[in-house]
Structure formats: C-alpha cells, structure tokens
Design an enzyme around this catalytic site. Sequence first.
Site, PDB file in Angstrom:
ATOM      1  N   HIS A 164       4.616 -23.781  28.484  1.00  0.00           N
ATOM      2  CA  HIS A 164       4.503 -22.323  28.435  1.00  0.00           C
ATOM      3  C   HIS A 164       5.406 -21.747  27.325  1.00  0.00           C
ATOM      4  O   HIS A 164       6.381 -21.049  27.607  1.00  0.00           O
ATOM      5  CB  HIS A 164       4.918 -21.802  29.819  1.00  0.00           C
ATOM      6  N   GLU A 268       0.491 -20.950  24.772  1.00  0.00           N
ATOM      7  CA  GLU A 268       0.784 -22.057  25.689  1.00  0.00           C
ATOM      8  C   GLU A 268      -0.301 -23.123  25.647  1.00  0.00           C
ATOM      9  O   GLU A 268      -1.479 -22.817  25.863  1.00  0.00           O
ATOM     10  CB  GLU A 268       0.882 -21.497  27.110  1.00  0.00           C
TER      11      GLU A 268
HETATM   12  O1  TA6 Z   1       1.179 -17.537  31.088  1.00  0.00           O
HETATM   13  C1  TA6 Z   1       1.072 -16.167  31.391  1.00  0.00           C
HETATM   14  C2  TA6 Z   1       1.543 -15.941  32.822  1.00  0.00           C
HETATM   15  O2  TA6 Z   1       0.740 -16.642  33.735  1.00  0.00           O
HETATM   16  C3  TA6 Z   1       1.557 -14.439  33.092  1.00  0.00           C
HETATM   17  O3  TA6 Z   1       0.567 -14.068  34.033  1.00  0.00           O
HETATM   18  C4  TA6 Z   1       2.987 -14.190  33.608  1.00  0.00           C
HETATM   19  O4  TA6 Z   1       3.055 -14.332  35.009  1.00  0.00           O
HETATM   20  C5  TA6 Z   1       3.748 -15.299  32.868  1.00  0.00           C
HETATM   21  O5  TA6 Z   1       2.891 -16.425  32.982  1.00  0.00           O
HETATM   22  C6  TA6 Z   1       5.158 -15.552  33.334  1.00  0.00           C
HETATM   23  O6  TA6 Z   1       5.164 -16.183  34.555  1.00  0.00           O
HETATM   24  P1  TA6 Z   1       6.602 -16.427  35.259  1.00  0.00           P
HETATM   25  O7  TA6 Z   1       6.296 -17.014  36.594  1.00  0.00           O
HETATM   26  O8  TA6 Z   1       7.370 -17.367  34.370  1.00  0.00           O
HETATM   27  O9  TA6 Z   1       7.245 -15.054  35.317  1.00  0.00           O
END
Ligand code: TA6
Length: 294
Positions: A164, A268
């Site tokens: 991510h 990501e």
């Molecule tokens: O990758 C995008 C996502 O799924 C968004 O929906 C947002 O929730 C982000 O990840 C961050 O997630 P986290 O659980 O690290 O706050």
Amino acid sequence: MNAHPIALPPGATLQPGRGGLERLVVDTPACVGEIYLHGAHLTGWQPRGDAPVLWLSAHSVFEPGRPIRGGIPICFPWFGPHPADASRPPHGFVRLAPWTLERVTREADTITATLALAVAADREPLWPHDVALRLEARFGRELAVAFTVENRGTTACPVAEALHTYVAVGDIRQVTLEGLGGIAYIDKVKGGVRAVQDVAPLTFDGETDRPYLGTEAAVAIVDPALRRRIVVEKEGSRTTVVWNPWIAKARAMPDFGDDEWPAMVCVEAANALDDAFTLAPGASHTLRTRLRVG
Ligand code: TA6
C-alpha cells in the site's frame, strides 16, 4: 531488540526508531532508507540527490498493534475492512505484527533486507491458515519490494493483499497519473460503481479511492511541483489501487494531518476484489513493486 543479532553490512544499522520500535536504517551513496520490524513496514526511501519518495504522516503512531500511516504498509490476508467482520483490523493483521529481521546483504551500493513472519492457523479465527510470509526490500537507486506468501497448511487459503505505497508529491492538485487509461475500476467514492478510466491521464480534484482491476501496467506519477516523475512498476499484481483522502477524509483520520493530503498519493500494487485469489497448499506467490525516479 532482535533476540539473535545478525551480521549487518556497512551502511545498515539496527536502532530504536519512533516509539522505541526497532528499525533498520540504510545509508549508502545510492540512497537512505528505513524499514521497521513492526509490520515489516518500510517507512523511508530517498535516492541521493532526490527528495524523499515515500510519504509518512507527521501524525502517525508508532505502537505495537497499531498501523503506521505512510510508507509501504503490507495489507494481508484481506484488503480494506474484513468482508464478514468489520471489527477485525482493516487491511488484515500482518502490518500490526512484529516481524523478524532474517538477513541484510549488500551488493555494490544496494542493500537488501529480508524479514519474515510465520502465521499459525490459530492466529486469526476468521482466517485459519498456516502461512510463511517474507518481505524483501532492496534499497538502491531504485526501491524494489517483494512480498511472498507460502501456504504451509493442508487447505487452500484465500488471499487479498497489497503493498500500500504512499508516494510523496509536491501538490496532488497538479499531479497526473499515466498508465491507467482504458482500465476498469471500482469507484469507492461513488458507492462502488464500476467504470472505465478514460485515456487521458488521471487528475485529482477530490477524494479518490479506486481499485483498478485486471491490470499489470506500470503507473507514472507526474509531479510538476517537485519537477519529477515517479514510475511505479509491479509484478504478480492484477490490481492497482489509487487513493488520496482529500480534505474531509484526512480530517477524519487522527493519524493523518488535516493539511497533509496535498503531499501524497497512494499507488498500490495489489490483488484485491475481483483479483483476489486462492493459494493451494504448498504453493507460494510473490507480489512485487518497484519505484524509480525519472
Ligand atoms: O487503499 C485505499 C484504502 O483502502 C482507502 O479506502 C483507505 O481506507 C486507505 O486504504 C487507508 O486505509 P487504513 O486502514 O490504512 O486507514
């Protein structure tokens, strides 16, 4: 601290980081970088002569059992909220766990760190599988990250995963992304509707949260404010997730500064949603992402 200290090459040091969490710091003529043993969480990479490439919130917490905000969190074995139980940690539990630093090697000015985590079948009742995880981070003029899952159990295991990556940009309002034209995506900001990215480069004028599906393409982040282009390549990945929380979402997250959203974009390398897969007993799978400037 590591129970069994390992040999570290020149340019690599193991030291307490923020919150007292242990981190490996890389400092060579090629780059500086760092990775925490907590979650095998890569939090920094800056090629010599360039601005930092990874974004890290100034408001991140650094505590056992809590995710770090920024860098490259490992999402596994589910992506986003748990599909059946929203009380489980979003993006799975391995980014919250202490990993073991197995090996650090150096070749010329590139340092490679390998971290490992064994997940027993009784670890997570909602995911009763026995897997061995390995994260390999190669810090050089480029950054290459490989996340390998080996199914050591006797039953097939469902996998959704992501590296991510939070990329630092000068101003998201000026950034364009190239490489997603014509690719189908799910628009999570518009209630999950499905659409196809038009051929023009993606621009940002609000909260953006899009898993692009069935794509192995590289993405170029064109950043006029920092006068640079970051290329994000990947292998073993069919999903590319693009995210910027924008104003309201950033304000709603305690570990994300209200004024930080212009300075980042997530690109990501993932396998999620339609691209989630099942790993047969004894099989392994590696998800890779590679970042370079220019
Ligand atoms: O990758 C995008 C996502 O799924 C968004 O929906 C947002 O929730 C982000 O990840 C961050 O997630 P986290 O659980 O690290 O706050």
